[in-house]
Structures are given as C-alpha cells and as structure tokens.
Design an enzyme around this catalytic site. Structure first.
Site, PDB file in Angstrom:
ATOM      1  N   GLU A 197       1.028  -1.186   0.135  1.00  0.00           N
ATOM      2  CA  GLU A 197      -0.109  -0.052  -0.287  1.00  0.00           C
ATOM      3  C   GLU A 197       0.990   1.148   0.035  1.00  0.00           C
ATOM      4  O   GLU A 197       1.945   1.316   0.836  1.00  0.00           O
ATOM      5  CB  GLU A 197      -0.957  -0.084   1.368  1.00  0.00           C
ATOM      6  N   ARG A 417       4.589 -14.460   9.629  1.00  0.00           N
ATOM      7  CA  ARG A 417       4.975 -13.131   9.469  1.00  0.00           C
ATOM      8  C   ARG A 417       6.274 -12.795  10.160  1.00  0.00           C
ATOM      9  O   ARG A 417       6.595 -13.480  11.306  1.00  0.00           O
ATOM     10  CB  ARG A 417       3.961 -12.050  10.274  1.00  0.00           C
ATOM     11  N   LYS A 427       3.115   0.563  11.283  1.00  0.00           N
ATOM     12  CA  LYS A 427       3.486   1.904  10.700  1.00  0.00           C
ATOM     13  C   LYS A 427       2.934   3.242  11.862  1.00  0.00           C
ATOM     14  O   LYS A 427       3.662   4.022  11.760  1.00  0.00           O
ATOM     15  CB  LYS A 427       2.680   2.059   9.328  1.00  0.00           C
TER      16      LYS A 427
END
Length: 767
Positions: A197, A417, A427
C-alpha cells in the site's frame, strides 16, 4: 530415459555436474532418494558411483564426448578447485580460467562438453567461489558460468532439486528449514505479486514478502508483479510509490511490471454490480460499531434480504457520493454465523470523497482489499499469491470472491509473519517515533525500515539468505537479531578493508624510544587474508596515540605488541590530576616475539602537518524500546529507551578519506562500520557501527526497568548528548558511555534482616 541417476538432496557437496548433464542429455532420469549414501548411475546394465565417471558416461551417451587431452585436465581441476581454502589460490585458478575463456565460448572445442559440466558443477557447489565470482573481476568466467546456469535443462535440474527438498521438509515436518516449493507450479508459467500500500516506507517484514515473491518468480522462470494497492485515498500518496520502488531497488528487487489496483477500478465496479445482481452482495447502512457487534454475534443485517433493485439504487447513490450514498456500503452475502468470522458478510465497497492521487475525483467509492486483491490477482494472471498466515482465516473469503465471480483460480501460499525482539513494525507506532523526534527520519539506523537497516550496514545478501532460510515456517515467533547479523558478518568480513581508529576521550601519547626520527610511510594490505581488497599507507613515528582503555591495562616493564609494527616495552606511565593516564614512555623491541605478548593494540602516529589524522564520529545505537516483546495491552510509549545513540569522537587513519558513502569497513578491535558520509554541521566523517551477532553487540543497552525519561533528539544531524558523569564514592578511571541508572535498592546502605555473629569490618573505601 536410458538410465537412472540416484542422489540424496542432503549430499554435500551436491553432485551438480552429474545432475545437470543428466537433464541436458536426457540419458538419465533424476531420482532423489534420501537414503542414498552417494551418487550412482544405472546405465545400460552397469552401475557407476564416481561423479567424474558418471559425467563422462552421460556425455558419451549423449554424443558430447571428445578425445581432447585438455578434457582430463579440467576434470582434475574440478576435483581440486573446491578443496582450495586460501583466497589467493582460488583467485589464481579463477584468473587462469578467465584468461582461457576470454576468446572462447566453451572450455574445449566449439560446443558444450563433459569438461564444461564437470567444472561448472564444481563451482556451483562452492559457496566461497560463487562469492568471489560476484565481485565481477572474472567477466569471461562469469559469462560462461551464467550461460550454463541459464540453460533450460539446468533450471529444470535445480527446480527438481528444490522440489525434492520441499517434499522432504513436508514429510519430516521441518517447517523452518530452507526447502521451498509452490503447489502446482509449472516452469515458465509462475506469476507472483508484491502488493504494497503506498502509504509509508517498507520495513523488514515487507522485505521477507518481497524477497520470497522474487525468489519463486526466478526459480520457476516466471514473472514478478509490483502492484500498488491504492484503494484508500486517505493514506496514499504518489511520493510513497516512488520511495517503495527505491526501497525495493535497495533490496535488489525489480518487478517485471508495475501496476496499480486503480488500473482496474472500472472492472471492479462492474464485478461488484454483477455480485449484487446475482444476489451475492447487498447494500447496508448499519452503523460501523453496530455492524461489528452484529458480525461478532452472528446477527444478520436488516438489509440482508433487500431487493436487487434497492441494492443497485443505493450503490448508485454511493457512486455519486451523495449525502445519502455516503451512509451506505456494499457487503458480500457469504454467511451470517460462520465460525470463521472473516466469512460473516464482509464489506467489499465503501465511500471516500477524498481525491485519489491517480484517478482524481472520478470515483467516490473504492473496493476493500478483501475484494480487490483476489479479483485483481486473477485478472492479472497471478498463479500464486503469497500471504502471511495472519490472513489464513481470510483465505476461504479470498477463494469465495473468485468462485462467486467465476474467475480463474489462484493458489495461496502462506508463510509466517516476521517479528523481531525489541522491534516495532506497526506503521502507526513508527510514525510516532518520527513525529516525536526520537529518530531523525524513516532512514534512521534505529528504524526497522528497509532504508534504516541498509543504512545500519545490513547487506542484501545476508537479508536474502535469512529470509529464505525461514522457509515455509508457520510459527509466529519473535526472532533474535543475532542470526541475521551473524550472517551479515560472514558476508562482509572477507571483503571489508581494515583501518584503525582511536577514541579522543582520554587519548594517550606514547613516546617510543628507538622509533624513526622522522615519520616513515609503508604500504600495507587492507586485509591480511585477502590481498584483492587493496593496499593502504601506514605512518610509523616515534610518537603515537593509544586509547585510554589500553593504557590503563599496561603494567610497568610489560611487553606489548603494536599491531603491524612489532613489540614495545612499557617503561613509564604519567598520570594527570583526574587520575587518567596522559603519556607513556616505551622502548621499541622489534626482536620480541608477538606470539608471547598478551596485549596487541592498535595505534596511530601522532598527527602532524605532513601526516594529518581524520576527525571521525563513531556511532552506536540501541533498540528503540526496552521490552523484548510488547504484550497486547502494553502502551509502547512506556517502554521507549531513554538514550539510543552513543557517539564516540575519534581519530582515524588518513586512508578513510578515500571511502565512499555506504562503504563497509572494519576498525580493528572496534568492529565493523559503514561509512555514512560527512556531517554537514560538524564536517566530520561519520561511521555507523554494524552489529556482528555477538551478544555484546546486539544486547539492549537499557536497564530492565528503564522508562522513557529522556527527551527526543533536538534536531536533525545532532547526536544525543551524553549525560554528565555522576559523582560517586568510587570513580572508575574511564568514563562510560552508558547513561546513569538508579540503584535498585537506592543510595543508602542496605541493612541485612538476619543477625550475624561475624564481627563488623570497616569498608576499605571509607575515608
């Protein structure tokens, strides 16, 4: 196939020459048998177990054999080359081969022969030789090697090997070893994608996904798509797309095409209408909090059974962005009470009136990731979607979208992950550190971003090896940093030039009796074990500098070794008012045996006008948080490390003036460093310490109960200020770079609760 070549994937070294020539000639079928003790060829009723003989037999069967007297010489070289351990010996052999191939395509004759396969296999099986070839000093040999590796038969042999290792891993349930393979993958047809993204910088977690996608694309000679998932105009900007592509380039990742989800907004809209018309989606105006509760409780929306006409009308209002339309969203009609809550009628379209950075104001509605991702994957020809296993509950939802729309199936391959101790990858939380000035930007060496870790000195090769070594592991754990930095050290150590640096704080002058009357300059190797690194100039003088820490350890009349020079005998030490040593008198004793001295120290000739030293700042860093793993209810602000930057002003030898930003070196006895350029404010060269994987270099420097008490950095380019030394009863002669921590039991003496029959003793340090 006329024969069978049997080998184990665990063979070390793996018989690449035999495997590749078998697939090239198609005279033997590869059979991977983990119980096999070595390589063997069953051909025309005979069994051969020596790899060199196997290569010759297959070459003859395939019509490649030749009678050149040179062929046997290359077979001998193939046997001896992997056994060479000294770098100069290996380079000499590679130089000879490079010269031989300067005007030749193949080793012998004008076509591939047994000699080519034998020697290629020997090189392929040696990690050290492959590493030296990557220095691009042997262009002709590299061209020859790359040609054989690029052959379709070679790629097929390698793919078979990887698939066999993957099958072995699955059968043994060894999830974390590097043994990867994709389900139903076909050579030349695999398409993977990395869909970031464009709302921030890539971090080390993204790096794993990107590298795995590129790895599989290359392994199967397929394609890698870089697709920006730009479906949320609230957070996305064009500049983030540019920085992400730059971050991928730092990782040596280059896609075959760059696309955007927004390229398919028209198609996605049409497919959403198709879902509504088929009764598989509906419009809903349930308030977000209520909708979340209904999904949790398994309660249907009051609009779930609205007519197709009403649903289309609401969708049209959404598309126009009217006051009525923004109240609504579109939900997939999958299930109300499925045990998998991801299947409980998820939202697939919502309104957003902000301007999109690519499509402008054309759209007022945008698809969610859950809807757009499977649809665009199918449309773009993606064969295998790699996802972290946190999405595993959504995998049935992914497949439902494709099946409901009648689109081409996409295989999902999920992996764990990546999490590290003392590290935040959110983030939002990383933004907090940037916004509050605890770091100087997204490329700060303390940040776990791609830019941050590369600036800290982590190599792409180490990162790639580490990521691939995780393999198909499904375990969600917080990894230690030591393995990654240890891998990095193995890569940089053979090629990092060696220099010297002496800390200015408490620097000690040593006057050497018997030293040269005038400074002398000698040429020395930058790396004693690898002369290919180059040479440097070392200045020898009768006055040199050593560090306070070394000087404190010297005893009177002790014989020490001045590295790269010889032995010296300490005759006298002078101490200043502060208790620190200020100067030393020593006698040069070149006849001494360096093997018998306990202390080998670095030194620098005292600076003069003719032979100046370089002012440098050595920077070391701590983790941003003091807790290894934050729990769900932990407030990360309460665990911010008080001081995370530790500057050390030093002198370095003049050779460092020739370095380029990004060069990796070793300051001997200090560690590995990456040159970060010149500080625009101080004019000093700055070097960032690279952890080497040892406990001391990766341990948190904060106390166990350290809290966020220190102020953030004052401004860009300024180092954290070291706190003033605190006066205590007992002063150590060398100041520490660590910040002051309060004693656990306070400053007062601790009374023992149990009476003792021992008599009291006065503290030896009490006045």
């Amino acid at each position: 196939m006329a024969g069978t070549l049997t080998v184990s994937t665990s063979a070390n070294p793996f018989p690449w020459a035999a495997a590749v020539i078998a697939t090239y000639t198609q005279k033997a079928e590869l059979n991977f048998d983990e119980s096999a003790s070595g390589v063997s060829l069953d051909l025309e009723g005979s069994k051969i177990t020596d790899e060199a003989e196997i290569v010759q037999a297959l070459a003859k069967a395939g019509g490649l054999a030749d009678e050149s007297v040179k062929t046997q010489a290359y077979f001998e070289l193939a046997k001896t080359l992997p056994k060479l351990t000294a770098v100069p010996d290996i380079i000499a052999a590679l130089d000879s081969l490079d010269d031989h191939l300067a005007f030749r395509t193949f080793l012998v004759g004008h076509d591939l022969s047994a000699a080519d396969f034998a020697l290629w296999g020997a090189i392929k099986g040696s990690v050290k030789i492959i590493g030296l070839l990557k220095n691009n000093r042997h262009i002709h040999l590299s061209r020859w090697y790359s040609f054989i590796e690029s052959l379709e038969s070679t790629q097929a042999a390698q793919a078979s090997f990887v698939e066999a290792k993957s099958h072995k891993a699955r059968s043994n349930k060894t999830a974390a070893s590097f043994a990867l393979g994709l389900e139903n993958a076909k050579m030349g047809e695999v398409v993977t994608r990395f869909p970031p993204e464009p709302s921030g910088y890539l971090h080390i977690g993204h790096a794993k996904a990107a590298m795995l996608n590129q790895y599989f694309a290359k392994m199967y000679k397929g394609k890698l798509l870089i697709r920006f998932d730009d479906t949320n105009p609230t957070k996305e900007r064009t500049e983030f797309e540019e920085t992400i592509l730059e971050d991928l380039a730092l990782l040596d990742i280059h896609g075959d095409a760059v696309t955007h989800t927004s390229d398919y907004f028209d198609k996605l809209y049409d497919l959403a209408v198709q879902l509504i018309k088929s009764g598989k989606a509906y419009a809903d105006d349930t308030e977000q909090t209520e909708m979340r509760q209904q999904r949790f409780d398994g309660v249907p929306s009051r609009h779930r059974d609205d007519s197709v006409e009403d649903n289309l009308a609401h969708f049209e209002e959404m598309r126009k962005g009217t006051e009525e339309g923004v109240r609504w969203c579109i939900r997939a009609k999958i299930s109300v009470d499925n045990p998998n809550k991801a299947l409980r009628d998820p939202v697939i379209y919502r309104c957003n009136l902000l301007t999109h950075h690519r499509t402008g104001d054309k759209w007022k509605i945008y698809p969610t990731y859950d809807f757009a991702c499977p649809v665009v994957d199918s449309i773009e020809g993606v064969t295998h979607a790699l996802r972290t296993n946190e999405y595993r509950d959504r995998n049935p939802q992914y497949h439902w979208m494709i099946e409901a729309l009648g689109l081409r199936t996409v295989h999902i391959w999920d992996f764990s992950r990546l999490n590290f101790v003392y590290t935040l990858l959110s983030k939002r939380k990383l933004h907090w550190f940037v916004d509050h000035g605890y770091v100087r930007g997204w490329d700060d060496p303390r940040m776990p971003t791609v830019r941050g870790i590369r600036r800290r000195g982590l190599t792409v090769e180490a990162l790639r090896q580490f990521m691939l070594a995780q393999g198909p592991s499904q375990a969600i754990v917080s990894l230690e940093w030591d393995t990654l930095w240890t891998l990095n050290k193995k890569i940089i150590d053979p090629i990092a030039p060696r220099f010297w640096a002496i800390s200015k704080e408490g620097i000690v002058t040593v006057n050497i009796k018997g030293g040269p009357a005038d400074p002398e300059v000698k040429t020395m190797p930058k790396h004693k074990k690898n002369p290919e690194v180059g040479e440097k100039k070392t200045v020898f003088a009768s006055t040199v500098f050593v560090e306070q820490e070394d000087a404190v350890s010297f005893e009177d009349n002790e014989e020490i070794t001045l590295m790269d020079w010889g032995n010296a005998i300490i005759r006298q030490k002078a101490t200043g008012a502060s208790g620190k040593i200020t100067s030393i008198e020593a006698d040069l004793h070149l006849e001494g045996d360096f093997r018998k001295t306990k202390k080998k120290v670095t030194w620098l000739s005292a600076l003069t006008t003719s032979y100046p030293l370089i002012d440098v700042t050595l920077l070391d860093y701590d983790y941003l948080i003091t807790k290894k793993k934050l729990e769900e209810n932990d407030e990360f602000e309460q665990f911010v490390t008080p001081q995370t930057e530790f500057p050390d002003e030093a002198y370095a030898d003049a050779n460092v003036a020739d370095l380029k930003k990004g060069d990796i070196i070793q300051f001997e006895r200090k560690g590995y460093y990456i040159f970060d350029g010149k500080n625009v404010e101080t004019g000093k060269l700055e070097f960032i310490h690279i952890p080497d994987g040892r406990a001391a270099s990766i341990a948190s420097k904060a106390g166990a109960d350290a809290k966020a008490s220190a102020a953030p950095v004052a401004a860009a380019g300024q180092a954290d200020k070291k706190p003033a030394s605190s006066k205590t009863d007992i002063e150590t002669p060398v100041d520490t770079k660590m910040y002051k921590m309060q004693k656990i039991y306070g400053e007062e003496p601790v009374a023992t609760p149990v009476e003792t029959k021992m008599y009291a003793m006065k503290n030896v340090y009490d006045s």
